[in-house]
Design a protein around this motif. Sequence first.
Motif, PDB file in Angstrom:
ATOM      1  N   PRO A 150      17.412  -1.378  30.325  1.00 60.12           N
ATOM      2  CA  PRO A 150      18.205  -0.182  31.011  1.00 60.12           C
ATOM      3  C   PRO A 150      17.249   1.011  31.046  1.00 60.12           C
ATOM      4  CG  PRO A 150      19.236  -0.633  29.087  1.00 60.12           C
ATOM      5  CD  PRO A 150      17.969  -1.617  29.033  1.00 60.12           C
ATOM      6  N   LYS A 151      17.284   1.848  32.022  1.00 61.05           N
ATOM      7  CA  LYS A 151      16.757   2.974  32.276  1.00 61.05           C
ATOM      8  C   LYS A 151      16.961   4.133  31.091  1.00 61.05           C
ATOM      9  CE  LYS A 151      15.461   3.024  36.893  1.00 61.05           C
ATOM     10  NZ  LYS A 151      14.578   3.626  37.639  1.00 61.05           N
ATOM     11  N   ARG A 152      16.252   4.779  30.425  1.00 58.90           N
ATOM     12  CA  ARG A 152      16.552   5.666  29.477  1.00 58.90           C
ATOM     13  C   ARG A 152      17.334   7.007  30.100  1.00 58.90           C
ATOM     14  NH1 ARG A 152      11.184   5.895  25.947  1.00 58.90           N
ATOM     15  NH2 ARG A 152      10.187   4.303  27.178  1.00 58.90           N
ATOM     16  N   VAL A 153      17.927   7.536  29.323  1.00 57.83           N
ATOM     17  CA  VAL A 153      18.846   8.686  29.790  1.00 57.83           C
ATOM     18  C   VAL A 153      18.463   9.770  28.984  1.00 57.83           C
ATOM     19  CG1 VAL A 153      20.996   9.890  30.053  1.00 57.83           C
ATOM     20  CG2 VAL A 153      20.803   7.416  30.740  1.00 57.83           C
ATOM     21  N   PHE A 154      17.547  10.795  29.635  1.00 57.31           N
ATOM     22  CA  PHE A 154      17.330  12.151  29.007  1.00 57.31           C
ATOM     23  C   PHE A 154      18.345  12.685  28.182  1.00 57.31           C
ATOM     24  CE2 PHE A 154      16.022  16.664  28.646  1.00 57.31           C
ATOM     25  CZ  PHE A 154      14.876  16.265  27.770  1.00 57.31           C
ATOM     26  N   GLY A 155      18.185  13.119  26.911  1.00 62.79           N
ATOM     27  CA  GLY A 155      19.227  13.856  26.238  1.00 62.79           C
ATOM     28  C   GLY A 155      20.481  12.700  25.767  1.00 62.79           C
ATOM     29  N   SER A 156      20.052  11.538  25.820  1.00 59.42           N
ATOM     30  CA  SER A 156      21.189  10.531  25.374  1.00 59.42           C
ATOM     31  C   SER A 156      21.465  10.753  23.869  1.00 59.42           C
ATOM     32  CB  SER A 156      21.198   9.137  25.490  1.00 59.42           C
ATOM     33  OG  SER A 156      19.851   8.775  24.971  1.00 59.42           O
ATOM     34  N   MET A 157      20.538  11.232  23.114  1.00 64.19           N
ATOM     35  CA  MET A 157      20.452  11.418  21.494  1.00 64.19           C
ATOM     36  C   MET A 157      20.803  12.974  21.050  1.00 64.19           C
ATOM     37  SD  MET A 157      19.892   8.219  20.269  1.00 64.19           S
ATOM     38  CE  MET A 157      19.426   8.694  18.569  1.00 64.19           C
TER      39      MET A 157
END
Length: 76
Positions: A45-52
């Motif tokens: 899956p594509k990484r989502v910026f700011g997910s952490m």
Amino acid sequence: MIVNVHAAKTNLSRLIEQACAGEEVVIARNSEPMVKLVPVGSTQPKRVFGSMKGQFTVPDEFFDPLPSDELDAWGQ
């Protein structure tokens, strides 16, 4: 699991089931691995910026200069 081309032709349905179950299936020709059988939907899956965001903090010391002995170890 590595199988030769003839065995892959004979057991393709079973190999597809194994690959869909997460097992790595490699098909070889003359004992040389040629292709890997993987499920179509197995792309990352594509990484989502700011997910952490909010799950950890970076201490202020992180931005301090490194000590000279550590810089020497990195060749700086």
